[in-house]
Design an enzyme around this catalytic site. Structure first.
Site, short mmCIF file in Angstrom:
data_model
loop_
_atom_site.label_atom_id
_atom_site.label_comp_id
_atom_site.label_asym_id
_atom_site.label_seq_id
_atom_site.Cartn_x
_atom_site.Cartn_y
_atom_site.Cartn_z
N GLY A 17 0.80 -1.21 0.00
CA GLY A 17 0.00 0.00 0.00
C GLY A 17 0.83 1.27 0.00
N SER A 18 0.28 2.32 0.59
CA SER A 18 0.83 3.68 0.47
C SER A 18 2.21 3.86 1.07
CB SER A 18 -0.13 4.67 1.11
OG SER A 18 -1.39 4.64 0.47
#
Length: 698
Positions: A393-394
């Site tokens: 993810g981020s």
């Protein structure tokens, strides 16, 4: 006529003694020749024949030495050796099964052994080794089992196999003592010629040692000695990093057999089978002792002399402080238990954390928990840090921004972009977690602070020279995947880190084209904000360390130095010290790096509801971080055809102190059913608090 008759009779009488004398003379001559030949052989070749009788072959036998020790960064012993008294057996070249049978029956009068898991074949082998037993069984067998269809005798191997089958069919009933004898028989028979096997090296009593020692003359090949076993004074929690050592019965793994035999190992040698024990096998194993053995013409050992006592294995000094390691493991367990109590680990397969020094690459701590979703049982799995991959993810957005800066699509002074969602035909809107319209535009620093997916997708479209019509089409350059991955690779994402532990895997790249051969433009956008490719946690740690140290991708390592072992078992001289190894220098400028560092600092210390890592804000000294949340799926290995339930993987990368980092950290909690709880953030806060307290930083 009378005169003639008398004359004839006289001639007959004189002929008989002549023939006897001739026969005696011939016998005498032959006997004299025989005596002469014997004398000739005795005088001329006697020495040669005597030498042949007395002939011996010199053979060098090797023996194992204690394995090297493993210490933590403060000199605490993590892995050592416990020495135990042992009874061993060295197999001579001509020993028969019946000889071994006799030895084991004598030996069990003086000692007992734990019974192995014996097969019926093992038991039958022992029974048939009794003197005369094989011949007796052969006579009892039907003729069809003794000869072939032509009436010819079977080969010895086929006949023996039939004997075994006959014994098994009749039923095998051994008492407890016989089972012990069969166990010893199995071990001794399996030994190679002139090799040594341990018959008992645990729970050997002083009485057993005394009795066996007293009767060694009637136990050829048996001797009293010592053996070693690995012990863990600080507990076995570190064992999942260090790895294991094979038993004598396991010996060399099949996959390494030819290589290690060529290097001088024996088949039953105890060797490192995983991780550090395997990676540093040549150091830890030491140099075998050598004993010169004289074997007579009858293949019996006549004399044995120690010519080299061997060199104990070298010692490893690790980069890990065992006290800090224990705290990290305890902190991880506390947060994972909290997630479990919250009821969000239904599909979870564990949680992992790794901390390293970004200035050197030294691993400071490495811990993991593996969870079985079906049973809910957990186990320690520190090596999941290097051999398990997750969509993070981020947390990777720092690499996305720096890649765009290096590509020139934004600059440190010009990086404001409209914060707009992306609408592609046939798919859900691609956006950030916050509502559409929350921000009209963002700078790169703000995009990291608030974790904007829209901003990262805009960067990917700029790098790919996108042609975009909302809800209609999106085209990107065909090399967009290789371009973005090329930047990611410079930080260590998607490539092996080179850590000095065997078993490291690499990240997994998603496909770039669909079944029709079309570029997967939507997936390229997913890649930009970390929701497509999968990485190992050690790759994430290397990536954030590269940002923390100014752009140097360092090889992670866990062995700080190697030392010799003195004869008394204590540490000797250093033979090598690990130095930082730069794998590559990432080509960004200091101004470009400052954009990302400030963005990660703002993610912790910035204001605003959507600031992502504020739970770390009160840590002293201050730190920087980037959180990550990725859409993931739980795949049931027992039911691969079922639709996998959607899960959430939460992650975090961080470094501190912000101004002069000496610790970088990566954390992942994969496959949770909810992202509530901020467990990676809470875990990072605990670890930083422990680390700064232990190192005296404020």
């Amino acid at each position: 006529m009378d005169i003639i008759k008398k004359r004839t009779g006289s001639q007959a009488k004189s002929t008989i003694p002549f023939r006897l004398n001739l026969l005696f003379f011939i016998v005498f001559v032959l006997f004299a020749m025989l005596v002469g030949q014997l004398a000739y052989l005795q005088i001329v070749y006697g020495g040669k024949f005597q030498a042949e009788v007395d002939r011996t072959d010199k053979t060098v036998m090797t023996g194992s030495v204690p394995r090297g020790m493993i210490y933590d960064s403060k000199g605490r012993l993590l892995v050592g050796n416990s020495t135990e008294n042992a009874i061993s057996y060295t197999k001579s070249g001509s020993v028969s099964s019946s000889d071994i049978y006799t030895i084991v029956n004598r030996l069990t009068k003086y000692m007992s052994v734990e019974v192995d898991d014996l097969s019926s074949r093992d038991k039958a082998d022992y029974i048939l080794s009794a003197p005369g037993k094989s011949e007796k069984v052969t006579k009892q067998m039907p003729k069809s089992q003794r000869v072939n269809s032509d009436g010819d005798a079977l080969s010895s191997s086929k006949l023996y196999n039939n004997e075994v089958k006959y014994i098994e069919k009749q039923g095998i009933h051994l008492n407890k003592k016989d089972l012990q004898r069969a166990t010893l028989f199995k071990k001794m028979s399996a030994a190679y010629s002139l090799s040594t096997v341990f018959l008992k090296d645990k729970d050997l009593t002083s009485r057993e040692i005394a009795q066996v020692s007293e009767h060694l003359t009637e136990l050829p090949g048996v001797s009293i000695g010592t053996n070693w076993n690995r012990e863990y004074p600080q507990g076995k929690s570190i064992a999942s990093i260090i790895g294991g050592v094979s038993t004598e019965q396991q010996g060399i793994p099949d996959s390494e057999l030819n290589t290690m035999l060529a290097a001088g190992y024996s088949r039953n040698d105890r060797v490192g089978t995983s991780y550090l024990e395997k990676s540093y096998e040549s150091i830890l194993a030491g140099t075998k002792s050598q004993r010169e053995v004289q074997v007579g013409s009858n293949n019996q050992i006549k004399k044995s002399k120690l010519v080299y006592g061997g060199q104990k294995g070298g010692n490893l000094n690790l980069t890990i402080d065992s006290k800090f390691q224990k705290k990290v493991q305890a902190d991880l367990k506390e947060q994972y238990d909290a997630a479990k109590s919250a009821g969000i680990t239904q599909y979870s397969d564990g949680a992992y954390v790794v901390a390293m020094n970004p200035k050197t690459g030294a691993i400071l701590a490495m811990a993991g928990i593996h969870n079985n979703p079906k049973t809910g049982k957990t186990s320690e799995d520190a090596l999941g840090v290097i051999n398990r991959t997750f969509v993070m993810g981020s947390a990777v957005k720092g690499a996305t921004v720096l890649g765009a800066l290096m590509d020139g699509v934004i600059t440190p002074s010009n990086n404001t972009i409209a914060d707009e969602p992306v609408y592609l035909p046939g798919t859900a809107v691609k956006k950030s977690v916050y509502p559409i319209g929350t921000f009209s535009s963002l700078t790169a620093e703000q995009a990291l602070q608030f974790s904007s997916n829209e901003y990262m997708m805009a960067l990917a479209m700029k790098e790919g020279h996108a042609k975009y019509v909302p809800k209609e089409s999106l085209t990107l350059d065909s090399d967009i995947f290789s371009k973005m991955r090329g930047y990611f690779n410079q930080f260590g994402l998607g490539v092996k880190t080179g850590i000095d532990i065997s078993g490291e895997t690499t990240g997994i790249e998603g496909s770039t084209r669909n079944s029709s051969g079309q570029l997967k433009t939507g997936s390229a956008l997913d890649l930009s904000y970390g929701n497509y490719d999968a990485y190992t946690l050690i790759e994430m740690a290397q990536y954030i360390s590269t940002i923390a140290n100014g752009g140097y991708r360092l090889r992670p390592y866990i062995v700080q130095s190697i030392q010799k072992t003195k004869d008394n078992g204590k540490k000797g001289a250093l033979t090598s010290v690990t130095k930082p190894s730069v794998l590559n220098k990432v080509g960004f400028t200091q101004d470009e790096l400052n954009v990302v560092r400030k963005g990660m600092y703002a993610a912790v210390h910035g204001s605003g509801y959507w600031t992502t890592a504020t739970k770390l804000a009160d840590i002293s000294p201050s730190v920087a971080a980037k959180t990550g949340t990725a859409q993931s799926f739980y795949y049931d290995p027992d039911n691969p055809s079922s639709d996998p339930p959607e899960t959430i993987t939460t992650s975090l990368v961080s470094f501190g102190p912000y101004k002069n980092p000496n610790i970088a950290m990566a954390i992942v909690f994969p496959n949770l059913t909810s992202e509530t709880g901020s467990y990676p953030n809470l875990l990072a806060k605990q670890i930083y608090t422990d680390y700064f307290k232990m190192t005296g930083q404020k």
